[in-house]
Design a protein around this motif. Structure first.
Motif, short mmCIF file in Angstrom:
data_model
loop_
_atom_site.label_atom_id
_atom_site.label_comp_id
_atom_site.label_asym_id
_atom_site.label_seq_id
_atom_site.Cartn_x
_atom_site.Cartn_y
_atom_site.Cartn_z
N ILE A 43 36.63 4.79 22.85
CA ILE A 43 37.99 4.55 23.32
C ILE A 43 38.74 5.86 23.61
CG2 ILE A 43 38.16 2.34 22.14
CD1 ILE A 43 39.76 3.69 19.94
N SER A 44 37.96 6.97 23.67
CA SER A 44 38.54 8.29 24.00
C SER A 44 39.66 8.66 23.04
CB SER A 44 39.06 8.31 25.45
OG SER A 44 37.98 8.07 26.34
N TRP A 45 39.45 8.40 21.74
CA TRP A 45 40.44 8.76 20.73
C TRP A 45 39.73 9.49 19.60
CZ3 TRP A 45 41.02 7.88 15.50
CH2 TRP A 45 42.27 8.20 14.95
N SER A 46 40.33 10.58 19.15
CA SER A 46 39.75 11.35 18.07
C SER A 46 40.86 11.86 17.16
CB SER A 46 38.92 12.52 18.62
OG SER A 46 38.30 13.22 17.56
N SER A 47 40.47 12.30 15.97
CA SER A 47 41.47 12.74 14.99
C SER A 47 40.95 13.98 14.27
CB SER A 47 41.75 11.62 13.99
OG SER A 47 42.47 12.12 12.88
N ASN A 48 41.77 15.02 14.25
CA ASN A 48 41.42 16.21 13.48
C ASN A 48 41.40 15.92 11.99
OD1 ASN A 48 41.05 18.08 15.58
ND2 ASN A 48 43.25 18.42 15.79
N ALA A 49 42.22 14.98 11.56
CA ALA A 49 42.24 14.62 10.14
C ALA A 49 40.89 14.02 9.73
CB ALA A 49 43.36 13.62 9.87
N LEU A 50 40.33 13.16 10.58
CA LEU A 50 39.02 12.59 10.27
C LEU A 50 37.93 13.65 10.28
CD1 LEU A 50 39.03 9.19 12.23
CD2 LEU A 50 39.23 9.55 9.76
N LEU A 51 38.03 14.57 11.26
CA LEU A 51 37.04 15.63 11.34
C LEU A 51 37.09 16.52 10.10
CD1 LEU A 51 34.91 17.06 13.09
CD2 LEU A 51 36.77 18.42 14.09
N GLU A 52 38.29 16.85 9.66
CA GLU A 52 38.42 17.70 8.47
C GLU A 52 38.08 16.93 7.19
OE1 GLU A 52 42.17 19.68 8.47
OE2 GLU A 52 41.81 20.66 10.40
N THR A 53 38.25 15.61 7.23
CA THR A 53 37.82 14.79 6.09
C THR A 53 36.31 14.93 5.87
OG1 THR A 53 39.60 13.19 6.41
CG2 THR A 53 37.69 12.45 5.17
N GLN A 54 35.55 14.99 6.95
CA GLN A 54 34.11 15.21 6.83
C GLN A 54 33.84 16.53 6.12
OE1 GLN A 54 33.66 13.65 11.40
NE2 GLN A 54 32.04 14.96 10.62
N TRP A 55 34.56 17.58 6.53
CA TRP A 55 34.35 18.89 5.91
C TRP A 55 34.68 18.84 4.42
CZ3 TRP A 55 37.58 21.85 10.14
CH2 TRP A 55 36.93 21.72 11.39
N TYR A 56 35.76 18.16 4.10
CA TYR A 56 36.16 18.03 2.69
C TYR A 56 35.06 17.32 1.89
CZ TYR A 56 40.99 19.72 2.59
OH TYR A 56 42.11 20.50 2.60
N LEU A 57 34.56 16.23 2.45
CA LEU A 57 33.55 15.45 1.73
C LEU A 57 32.28 16.26 1.51
CD1 LEU A 57 34.01 12.01 3.51
CD2 LEU A 57 34.67 12.58 1.17
N PHE A 58 31.82 16.95 2.54
CA PHE A 58 30.63 17.78 2.39
C PHE A 58 30.89 18.94 1.42
CE2 PHE A 58 29.04 15.95 6.49
CZ PHE A 58 27.84 15.47 5.99
#
Length: 209
Positions: A43-58
């Motif tokens: 749907i051509s939508w992205s979020s920096n918060a979700l991307l950084e959540t991945q970094w936090y989790l790893f």
């Protein structure tokens, strides 16, 4: 020594529990990563918060799992010399290296990470990316992770000294021996299965045409 060994067992149990819980965050990171990719390309939508959540989790998995990995003796080792030493020399080598190398390394990381965390907390530092997450929790994760690793180092030092004194057995050696015996039994069972039973009838020769 019994009191120190009790303290060591407490640290081992705590880090194992924390490590196992942190391991589940790998699944959470995969779900977040997949969801972010699907929304980006779907749907051509992205979020920096979700991307950084991945970094936090790893980051949590890496920092909180380090002590558990240390406790399980699963960190990568390149034993060029120590494999030629006797068991007692290897145990003394572990004691010396824990004191001279591991402890100062971890303490320095904690020492320098605390001011960075406090400064970030006071400023309520946020991500440089639009819509990103706060930064100070990531700095706190570093402090907690190295603290757990330091505690595990103390636990391993206590156990190694107790092993040298003859107070306890080396559980890693015991586990390795048990694994080797299990493999030997499995191989023996396969050998028996491949051999024909005593008194078994031999196959008849093929009839000549």
């Amino acid at each position: 020594m019994s009191g120190l060994l009790s303290f060591s067992r407490f640290i081992d149990a705590m880090n194992e529990r924390i490590g196992k819980l942190a391991a589940w965050l790998v699944l959470a990171a995969v779900v977040v990563s997949a969801g972010n990719a699907i929304m980006r390309y779907g749907i051509s939508w992205s979020s920096n918060a979700l991307l950084e959540t991945q970094w936090y989790l790893f980051g949590i998995v890496f920092m909180f799992g380090a002590a558990w990995t240390f406790r399980s003796n699963e960190h990568v080792r390149i034993d060029i010399l120590s494999s030629t030493f006797s068991k007692r020399v290897r145990d003394w080598t572990e004691v010396v290296c824990h004191i001279i190398f591991l402890a100062p390394f971890v303490v320095l990381h904690i020492y320098f990470a605390i001011p960075s965390f406090l400064s970030s907390l006071r400023a309520n530092e946020g991500s440089t990316n639009a819509g990103g997450l706060l930064v100070w929790p990531a700095r706190l994760i570093i402090i907690i992770g190295f603290t757990l690793l330091l505690l595990q180092g103390i636990s391993e030092l206590i156990k190694r000294i107790a092993i040298l004194r003859g107070d306890i057995e080396d559980e890693l050696v015991t586990a390795a021996t048990a694994a080797e015996e299990e493999v030997a039994r499995a191989i023996a069972a396969l050998d028996v299965a491949d051999k024909p039973a005593v008194g078994a009838a031999k196959p008849l020769p093929a009839a000549k045409s």
